[in-house]
Scaffold this motif. Structure first.
Motif, PDB file in Angstrom:
ATOM      1  N   LEU A  38       0.869  -1.026  -0.277  1.00 47.68           N
ATOM      2  CA  LEU A  38       0.036   0.153   0.070  1.00 47.68           C
ATOM      3  C   LEU A  38       0.819   1.608   0.053  1.00 47.68           C
ATOM      4  O   LEU A  38       0.399   2.644  -0.643  1.00 47.68           O
ATOM      5  N   HIS A  39       2.004   1.105   0.675  1.00 47.03           N
ATOM      6  CA  HIS A  39       2.632   2.225   0.632  1.00 47.03           C
ATOM      7  C   HIS A  39       3.814   2.448  -0.805  1.00 47.03           C
ATOM      8  O   HIS A  39       3.931   3.792  -0.985  1.00 47.03           O
ATOM      9  N   SER A  40       3.402   1.682  -1.092  1.00 45.11           N
ATOM     10  CA  SER A  40       4.543   1.280  -2.573  1.00 45.11           C
ATOM     11  C   SER A  40       3.414   1.930  -3.624  1.00 45.11           C
ATOM     12  O   SER A  40       4.222   2.665  -4.661  1.00 45.11           O
ATOM     13  N   PHE A  41       2.362   1.669  -3.440  1.00 47.34           N
ATOM     14  CA  PHE A  41       1.134   1.989  -4.264  1.00 47.34           C
ATOM     15  C   PHE A  41       0.858   3.770  -4.375  1.00 47.34           C
ATOM     16  O   PHE A  41       0.620   4.259  -5.322  1.00 47.34           O
ATOM     17  N   GLY A  42       1.161   4.774  -3.117  1.00 47.58           N
ATOM     18  CA  GLY A  42       0.896   5.471  -2.889  1.00 47.58           C
ATOM     19  C   GLY A  42       0.281   5.785  -1.561  1.00 47.58           C
ATOM     20  O   GLY A  42       0.539   7.288  -1.114  1.00 47.58           O
ATOM     21  N   PHE A  43      -0.338   4.819  -1.084  1.00 47.63           N
ATOM     22  CA  PHE A  43      -0.894   5.811   0.652  1.00 47.63           C
ATOM     23  C   PHE A  43       0.376   6.169   1.419  1.00 47.63           C
ATOM     24  O   PHE A  43       1.856   5.448   1.578  1.00 47.63           O
ATOM     25  N   THR A  44       0.048   7.411   1.754  1.00 46.76           N
ATOM     26  CA  THR A  44       1.209   7.675   2.598  1.00 46.76           C
ATOM     27  C   THR A  44       0.654   7.310   3.974  1.00 46.76           C
ATOM     28  O   THR A  44      -0.360   6.703   4.229  1.00 46.76           O
ATOM     29  N   SER A  45       1.080   8.048   5.127  1.00 50.35           N
ATOM     30  CA  SER A  45       1.487   7.235   6.891  1.00 50.35           C
ATOM     31  C   SER A  45       0.231   7.351   7.214  1.00 50.35           C
ATOM     32  O   SER A  45      -0.870   7.185   7.142  1.00 50.35           O
ATOM     33  N   SER A  46      -0.532   8.795   6.455  1.00 49.39           N
ATOM     34  CA  SER A  46      -1.904   9.967   6.979  1.00 49.39           C
ATOM     35  C   SER A  46      -2.554   8.741   6.246  1.00 49.39           C
ATOM     36  O   SER A  46      -4.149   9.124   6.705  1.00 49.39           O
ATOM     37  N   ASP A  47      -2.816   8.719   4.837  1.00 46.15           N
ATOM     38  CA  ASP A  47      -3.530   8.155   4.306  1.00 46.15           C
ATOM     39  C   ASP A  47      -4.097   6.955   5.016  1.00 46.15           C
ATOM     40  O   ASP A  47      -4.737   5.999   4.808  1.00 46.15           O
ATOM     41  N   LEU A  48      -2.724   6.110   5.730  1.00 48.21           N
ATOM     42  CA  LEU A  48      -3.049   4.681   5.873  1.00 48.21           C
ATOM     43  C   LEU A  48      -3.367   4.367   7.295  1.00 48.21           C
ATOM     44  O   LEU A  48      -4.826   3.486   7.112  1.00 48.21           O
ATOM     45  N   CYS A  49      -3.459   5.458   8.014  1.00 46.03           N
ATOM     46  CA  CYS A  49      -4.031   5.924   8.947  1.00 46.03           C
ATOM     47  C   CYS A  49      -5.084   6.083   8.777  1.00 46.03           C
ATOM     48  O   CYS A  49      -6.316   5.108   9.877  1.00 46.03           O
ATOM     49  N   LYS A  50      -5.719   7.127   8.204  1.00 45.35           N
ATOM     50  CA  LYS A  50      -7.597   7.180   8.142  1.00 45.35           C
ATOM     51  C   LYS A  50      -8.126   5.588   6.813  1.00 45.35           C
ATOM     52  O   LYS A  50      -9.309   4.733   7.915  1.00 45.35           O
ATOM     53  N   VAL A  51      -7.266   5.310   6.192  1.00 47.91           N
ATOM     54  CA  VAL A  51      -8.477   3.445   5.943  1.00 47.91           C
ATOM     55  C   VAL A  51      -8.504   2.292   6.949  1.00 47.91           C
ATOM     56  O   VAL A  51      -9.444   2.116   6.879  1.00 47.91           O
ATOM     57  N   LEU A  52      -7.320   2.621   7.730  1.00 50.10           N
ATOM     58  CA  LEU A  52      -7.926   1.176   8.748  1.00 50.10           C
ATOM     59  C   LEU A  52      -8.780   1.602   9.802  1.00 50.10           C
ATOM     60  O   LEU A  52      -9.139   1.071  10.014  1.00 50.10           O
TER      61      LEU A  52
END
Length: 318
Positions: free
Chosen positions: A48-62
Motif C-alpha cells: 500500500l505504501h509503494s502504491f502511494g498511500f502515505t502514513s496519513s492515508d493508511l491511518c485513515k483507511v485502517l
C-alpha cells in the motif's frame, strides 16, 4: 509470547508513521490486529505504501475499516488496487477513492466490479457515468455479479433508458432497499392515491424518491394534500418535493405561494415544481421581496412556516 508479539506489531505500525495514540486506538477498535503476524502484515503495508498511500492515508483507511488487514495481499489487495488503477487511470485517484470507501479493496473485484461494469457497458451505459458510480456509490458495483444482473434487468424492464443519467441512479437506489421496504413504500404511495403508473413515473423522474423514509413521505403528502389542497396525482409528476426538507424548504415556499395565489397576485397556473426547484435567492426575489411591502404576511410565512401552517390553513378556508 503475547507481550513480545504485541511489541513487534506495534513497532511495525509506528514505523509507518502511526503515533502511539493512533496505534492504541486502532487496537482497541480492531482487537484482532494485536494478533497480526509481522511477516504477514508488513508486506501488505509495504504494498500500500509503494502504491502511494502515505502514513496519513493508511491511518485513515485502517481507522475506517481495519479489516483491510485481514484480506489476502495476492488475492485481494493487489488485484483490487490494480483493477481500480486501470479504471481510474492513476494511483492518486485510487487512493482518493479508497480513503472515502475503504471497502473497495476488501474484496476480490474480479467477482463484482469487473463483471458488473462489463454488464453496464453491454446495456449501453456511458463510461463517464459508470466511473461516477464507482467514485460516488462504489457499494452498488460491489454487489455480487448474479444479484447485480437481476437488479439491472429489473431497472431496464421498468423503462429506464441506459443512456440517461437516472439509469445508474435507479440501480443504486433499488439495490439499497429490501423487497419488504420497497413494498411498504409502494403501498404507502398507493394509499395516497398514486396509481402504479404514477409511482413508476415519479421513480423514473427522481429515483431517489424511494430513499425518502416512510415518515417523510407521509408528512409531505399530508401537508401538500390535506393542508395545501394539492391533488395527490399531480404531486406524482413533481417528485422533487420529496427530496427537500419539508419544514425548511417545501412548507415555507408552499405557504407563501398559496397566500399570494389567494390574493390573485401570481399566475394561477404556477406549478409546484417551478417554485420548489428555484434557488433560495430567486425564490426570495420573486415571491418574498417583491410582495413583502404590500403583504408583510409573506415574511412571517416564509420565516416561520411550521408554526404558521395550521393557522394559515384555517385562514385560507375561512
Amino acid at each position: 509470547n503475547v507481550s513480545s508479539k504485541l511489541t513487534c506489531i506495534k513497532a511495525l505500525f509506528e514505523n509507518y508513521g502511526f503515533t502511539d495514540t493512533q496505534v492504541s486506538t486502532l487496537f482497541k477498535k480492531y482487537p484482532f490486529m494485536i494478533t497480526l503476524k509481522v511477516d504477514i502484515a508488513k508486506p501488505k503495508l509495504d504494498f500500500l505504501h509503494s502504491f502511494g498511500f502515505t502514513s496519513s492515508d493508511l491511518c485513515k483507511v485502517l481507522a475506517d475499516n481495519g479489516y483491510v488487514m485481514r484480506r489476502s495481499l495476492e488475492n485481494c489487495l493487489i488485484p483490487s488496487c490494480e483493477i481500480l488503477k486501470g479504471l481510474l487511470k492513476d494511483c492518486k485517484s485510487v487512493i482518493v477513492l479508497v480513503k472515502k470507501h475503504p471497502r473497495v479493496i476488501k474484496q476480490d473485484l474480479r467477482n463484482s466490479v469487473v463483471p458488473n461494469i462489463e454488464l453496464l457497458r453491454h446495456y449501453g451505459v456511458q463510461n463517464s457515468r459508470i466511473l461516477a458510480m464507482l467514485k460516488q456509490q462504489p457499494g452498488t458495483l460491489l454487489i455480487g455479479a448474479n444479484r447485480f444482473k437481476i437488479l439491472v434487468k429489473e431497472i431496464s424492464e421498468m423503462g429506464f433508458d441506459p443512456g440517461k443519467i437516472h439509469f445508474a441512479g435507479a440501480i443504486t437506489v433499488w439495490s439499497g432497499l429490501s423487497k419488504e421496504t420497497r413494498e411498504r413504500k409502494l403501498d404507502l404511495l398507493r394509499m395516497w392515491g398514486w396509481s402504479d403508473d404514477e409511482i413508476l413515473l415519479a421513480f423514473k423522474k427522481q429515483p431517489k424518491i424511494m430513499i425518502s423514509s416512510e415518515e417523510k413521505i407521509e408528512q409531505v403528502m399530508d401537508f401538500l394534500v390535506n393542508k395545501m389542497g394539492w391533488n395527490a396525482s399531480q404531486i406524482s409528476y413533481r417528485p422533487l418535493v420529496m427530496m427537500h426538507s419539508l419544514e425548511n424548504w417545501t412548507m415555507p415556499r408552499c405557504l407563501v405561494v398559496r397566500f399570494l395565489l389567494s390574493k390573485g397576485v401570481v399566475e394561477k397556473n404556477l406549478t409546484l415544481s417551478s417554485f420548489i426547484r428555484m434557488s433560495e435567492d430567486n425564490f426570495r426575489k420573486r415571491f418574498v421581496d417583491k410582495f413583502c411591502v404590500d403583504f408583510p404576511e409573506v415574511i412571517t410565512l416564509y420565516g416561520g412556516a411550521e408554526d404558521n401552517a395550521q393557522k394559515f390553513s384555517r385562514k385560507i378556508t375561512n
